[in-house]
Design an enzyme around this catalytic site. Structure first.
Site, mmCIF file in Angstrom:
data_model
loop_
_atom_site.group_PDB
_atom_site.id
_atom_site.type_symbol
_atom_site.label_atom_id
_atom_site.label_comp_id
_atom_site.label_asym_id
_atom_site.label_seq_id
_atom_site.Cartn_x
_atom_site.Cartn_y
_atom_site.Cartn_z
ATOM 1 N N ASP A 1 54.355 58.495 16.063
ATOM 2 C CA ASP A 1 54.359 57.343 16.964
ATOM 3 C C ASP A 1 54.217 57.765 18.420
ATOM 4 O O ASP A 1 54.787 58.777 18.850
ATOM 5 C CB ASP A 1 55.671 56.572 16.772
ATOM 6 N N HIS A 2 53.462 56.974 19.188
ATOM 7 C CA HIS A 2 53.283 57.185 20.630
ATOM 8 C C HIS A 2 52.912 58.629 20.950
ATOM 9 O O HIS A 2 53.533 59.284 21.789
ATOM 10 C CB HIS A 2 54.542 56.774 21.396
ATOM 11 N N THR B 1 65.539 51.105 18.676
ATOM 12 C CA THR B 1 66.813 50.968 19.381
ATOM 13 C C THR B 1 67.904 50.357 18.511
ATOM 14 O O THR B 1 69.065 50.763 18.580
ATOM 15 C CB THR B 1 66.612 50.132 20.662
ATOM 16 N N HIS C 1 55.621 46.478 18.919
ATOM 17 C CA HIS C 1 56.588 47.489 19.348
ATOM 18 C C HIS C 1 57.750 46.774 20.043
ATOM 19 O O HIS C 1 57.649 45.627 20.431
ATOM 20 C CB HIS C 1 55.931 48.468 20.320
ATOM 21 N N GLY C 2 58.868 47.460 20.203
ATOM 22 C CA GLY C 2 60.005 46.871 20.897
ATOM 23 C C GLY C 2 60.646 45.721 20.148
ATOM 24 O O GLY C 2 61.223 44.812 20.754
ATOM 25 N N HIS D 1 60.302 47.772 24.973
ATOM 26 C CA HIS D 1 61.021 48.890 24.377
ATOM 27 C C HIS D 1 62.456 48.979 24.895
ATOM 28 O O HIS D 1 62.766 48.537 26.004
ATOM 29 C CB HIS D 1 60.309 50.210 24.705
ATOM 30 N N SER E 1 63.331 45.595 18.409
ATOM 31 C CA SER E 1 64.795 45.557 18.391
ATOM 32 C C SER E 1 65.361 44.461 19.272
ATOM 33 O O SER E 1 66.453 43.944 19.008
ATOM 34 C CB SER E 1 65.361 46.915 18.839
ATOM 35 N N ASN F 1 57.845 47.387 14.518
ATOM 36 C CA ASN F 1 58.528 48.644 14.800
ATOM 37 C C ASN F 1 59.956 48.428 15.298
ATOM 38 O O ASN F 1 60.195 47.597 16.183
ATOM 39 C CB ASN F 1 57.776 49.419 15.867
#
Length: 278
Positions: free
Chosen positions: A82-83, A230, A205-206, A177, A208, A227
């Site tokens: 990832d990333h 956190t 993404h992000g 994120h 959470s 995804n």
């Protein structure tokens, strides 16, 4: 069992449901996600970020452990990098047992992002790998697709996918994120518009920081890969803090790491159920 990310994402995309992806920092993260996937009967993607690889000094040891956990599991699990910004790490994707990679050139100019991502996609496809990417400067704003306030333009997203040949696209629709509270508000109409414009699966993404009802709604509008990072870390560190507070003289890490693994498994199971909607 260790399967491929392309198989998991393609199945979810075809079924108009979601597949959860979890960032792994410690072996306990991977063990917990495998347990959650087995308990729920749902597939999952295990992700190792470039930051996590840097933390361990090399991607190979953690990737080997994660792959071994996936092979031994009854659940369908894949390994994803990832990333990834570093070209050397990108080119080690298959070597470390991963079937997919998220190549992140979003810090570069639009032109450089397209050129670098096209080259990465060409290389990945030659190796039989699945590749995800994201746009950079979106809507006149600096930063990646998950900088607060940034939103993906559907036409730009369509053009980026056509120019780069990527297999999945991370998009900006309201998440960020590293959020520790679930207060993010997703633009669900934008999700639907991007899904209609872009021929490949979309990635959030992000996640959470997004409430469960909005995550489910986003999947129903066209989001496929979701995804989480956190949320697992909050559960992990919270369990460790509680265990050490209850036994301040403890010196053996195994009991509190076991508590952390149990807490992460419960959190991962909730995430899996949340995105597995039709």
């Amino acid at each position: 069992m260790l399967t491929t990310t392309s198989a998991l994402v393609a199945a979810a995309h075809a079924a108009h449901t979601g597949v959860a992806a979890f960032n792994v920092i410690a072996i306990e993260h991977a063990e917990a996600v495998a347990r959650a996937a087995e308990e729920t009967g749902l597939p999952a993607i295990l992700q190792i970020s470039e930051n996590a690889a840097r933390h361990h000094g090399d991607v190979a040891p953690l990737a080997a452990a994660v792959a071994a956990i996936a092979r031994a599991s009854r659940a369908e699990l894949s390994l994803h990098l990832d990333h990834v910004e570093d070209a050397d790490l990108l080119h080690r994707t298959a070597e470390c047992g991963a079937s997919s990679v998220m190549f992140d050139a979003s810090r570069r100019s639009d032109e450089d992002n397209v050129l670098a991502t096209r080259a990465a996609a060409d290389w990945a496809h030659e190796q039989g790998l699945f590749i995800e990417a994201e746009l950079g400067e979106i809507g006149g704003k600096k930063g990646s697709a998950h900088t607060p306030g940034v939103r993906t333009d559907p036409e730009q997203a369509r053009d980026f996918v056509a120019a780069t040949g990527v297999d999945a696209l991370a998009v900006a629709v309201g998440s960020s994120h590293a959020m520790t509270d679930r207060t993010a508000r997703l633009d669900l109409d934008l999700v639907a518009r991007i899904a209609a414009a872009v021929p490949v699966p979309l990635v959030l993404h992000g996640s959470s920081g997004v409430p469960a009802d909005l995550l489910g709604a986003a999947v129903r509008r066209g989001m496929t890969k979701v995804n989480f990072g956190t949320r697992l870390n909050v559960a992990f560190t919270g369990a460790v803090r509680a265990a050490l507070a209850a036994a301040p003289d403890a010196h053996d890490p195994r009991p509190y790491l076991a508590n952390a693994r149990t807490a992460v498994a419960a959190e991962a199971a909730d995430c899996l159920r949340t995105v597995s909607v039709g």
